[in-house]
Design an enzyme around this catalytic site. Structure first.
Site, short mmCIF file in Angstrom:
data_model
loop_
_atom_site.label_atom_id
_atom_site.label_comp_id
_atom_site.label_asym_id
_atom_site.label_seq_id
_atom_site.Cartn_x
_atom_site.Cartn_y
_atom_site.Cartn_z
N SER A 164 0.85 -1.30 -0.02
CA SER A 164 -0.05 -0.15 0.27
C SER A 164 0.71 1.28 0.08
CB SER A 164 -0.82 0.09 1.11
OG SER A 164 -1.79 1.02 1.09
N HIS B 186 0.22 4.44 1.01
CA HIS B 186 0.30 5.28 2.11
C HIS B 186 1.03 4.91 3.29
CE1 HIS B 186 -3.03 3.68 5.19
NE2 HIS B 186 -3.06 2.95 4.22
N CYS C 132 -10.84 -0.37 17.38
CA CYS C 132 -11.71 0.23 17.81
C CYS C 132 -12.98 0.15 16.82
CB CYS C 132 -11.51 1.70 18.12
SG CYS C 132 -12.90 2.73 18.48
C1 LIG Z 1 -0.21 -5.32 7.64
C2 LIG Z 1 -1.38 -4.51 6.90
N1 LIG Z 1 -2.23 -5.14 6.04
C3 LIG Z 1 -3.11 -4.35 5.35
C4 LIG Z 1 -3.44 -3.13 5.93
C5 LIG Z 1 -4.42 -2.35 4.99
O1 LIG Z 1 -3.75 -1.42 4.16
P1 LIG Z 1 -4.99 -0.60 3.49
O2 LIG Z 1 -4.97 0.83 4.18
O3 LIG Z 1 -3.86 -0.01 2.33
O4 LIG Z 1 -5.94 -0.96 3.04
C6 LIG Z 1 -2.78 -2.33 6.66
C7 LIG Z 1 -2.99 -0.99 7.14
O5 LIG Z 1 -3.29 -0.77 8.06
C8 LIG Z 1 -1.56 -3.34 7.34
O6 LIG Z 1 -0.82 -2.52 8.34
#
Ligand SMILES: Cc1ncc(COP(=O)(O)O)c(C=O)c1O
Length: 382
Positions: free
Chosen positions: A203, A205, A326
């Site tokens: 991802s 961000h 949460c």
């Molecule tokens: C390990 C992990 N997997 C998946 C996600 C989900 O990512 P996205 O916010 O890009 O959907 C996150 C983000 O919180 C994450 O830290």
């Protein structure tokens, strides 16, 4: 970056600010270079060329081919497309999936959905340090196992799983291996070939690109049944007009990460270690996770007897996380910490500190001093 100067932000595993160089690179594609890359006119095709270039750059970053990359809105969507797509494609071979009890909800809830549709899912427990038990994996994997899904780096503890060993064991048993590498891509070097990864999600961000862009790597010849339908974009696996500014941003973020990875690792780990040492010298504190197999930017510490939510509420201009989910206004103890054997009280007493490239020694001092003040035995809340 102005907001960042006003707070001590130690929550980079939740999200990162956009690197100004990434922002600069994507800006023209939000404004002047707006054409749809699927349009056949010259304007569209010139943008398509930029997307192609970005795709190659991002694929290269994880040692993949550009046709093995599917752009998504983030890791959650990538995980859904991958796990559901594999399940549907390989259900003739078997209906058994293995994952870890410490996975992100994006994986766990996707698996729950598949259970409702007739698949069987084994949620493998972890060792107290958060690591997978490979002997147990060997015991539960079966001829009808089609997929093993294990997160590369845990978002709450920073624990790094032995990805290559898991992939090898999975392949020896004829199944496919997917890893949620959301907390790994951009932080450590990843070579999908050398590691034997069949599918990988990440991802933007979490690596200084904006929210709303992510990617799924799918090894060539892996069958994936589409989960969304429409214009047939991304080889029919993710229909929908491409997020061009996001894709350009992700490519720039990969370029920067690749150039600055070693520097960031050195700088951030020194800050993390300082923070951790200060906390572990306090009474009633302990480290959660594994000292050896973990990422350099994260530490999760149990402040026994404290309530992490109260501490967070008392820390103005400081952003850290309690790692607890949460949802629907009900605060639950972290499923990750519970799976590692912590009781509810200790899970609620734990704070996750995740650092990033903009942190300074002043951030560390501010956070350490504030938490020391709040947790001293005779501290009275005003
Ligand atoms: C390990 C992990 N997997 C998946 C996600 C989900 O990512 P996205 O916010 O890009 O959907 C996150 C983000 O919180 C994450 O830290």
């Amino acid at each position: 970056m102005e907001e960042l100067n006003k707070i001590s932000y130690l929550d980079y595993n939740a999200t990162t600010p956009i690197d100004p160089r990434v922002f600069k690179a994507m800006l023209p594609f939000l404004k002047d270079n707006f054409a749809n890359p699927s349009s056949t006119h010259h304007f569209g095709q010139s943008i398509n060329g930029k997307v192609k270039q970005a795709r190659e750059q991002i694929a290269d970053f994880i040692n993949a081919e550009s046709n093995e990359l599917i752009f998504t809105s983030g890791a959650t969507e990538a995980i859904n497309i991958a796990i559901k797509g594999i399940a549907e494609s390989y259900s003739n071979k078997g209906k058994h999936i293995i994952t870890l009890s410490t996975e992100h909800k994006a994986v766990l809830d996707t698996c729950k959905d598949l259970e409702r549709k007739g698949f069987e899912v084994t949620y493998l427990p972890v060792q107290p340090n958060g690591l997978i038990d490979l002997v147990e994996l060997k015991q539960v994997i079966r001829p009808d196992t089609i997929l093993v899904s294990v997160m590369y780096i845990n978002n709450e503890t920073g624990v790094i799983q032995p990805i290559k060993e898991i992939a090898t064991l999975t392949h020896q048993n004829g199944a496919l291996f997917i890893t949620d590498a959301t907390q790994a891509v951009g932080k450590i070097e990843i070579d999908v070939d050398a590691l034997g990864i069949d599918l990988l999600c990440f991802s933007g961000h979490k690596m200084y690109a904006p929210k709303g862009i992510g990617a799924l790597y799918v090894r060539n010849k892996t069958k994936l049944t589409p989960q969304t339908h429409g214009g047939g974009h991304e080889q029919g696996l993710r229909s929908g007009t491409l997020n061009v500014p996001g894709i350009i941003a992700l490519a720039k973020a990969c370029e920067i990460a690749s150039e600055e990875m070693a520097l960031n690792q050195r700088k951030i780990s020194a800050l993390r270690d300082k923070l951790e040492t200060e906390f572990l010298e306090l009474p009633n504190t302990s480290l959660i996770g594994d000292l050896e197999n973990r990422i350099f930017n994260t530490t999760n510490i149990c402040f026994k007897g404290q309530d992490a939510n109260v501490l967070i509420g008392r820390m103005k201009n400081i952003a850290v996380s309690n790692g607890s989910a949460c949802s629907s206004a009900v605060i639950e103890p972290s499923h990750v910490l519970k799976a590692m054997g912590l009781n509810d009280d200790d899970a609620f007493a734990s704070l996750r500190f995740s650092l990033g490239k903009y942190n300074t020694i002043e951030d560390i001092e501010t956070v350490v001093n504030k938490i020391k003040e709040l947790t001293q035995p005779n501290f009275k809340y005003a």
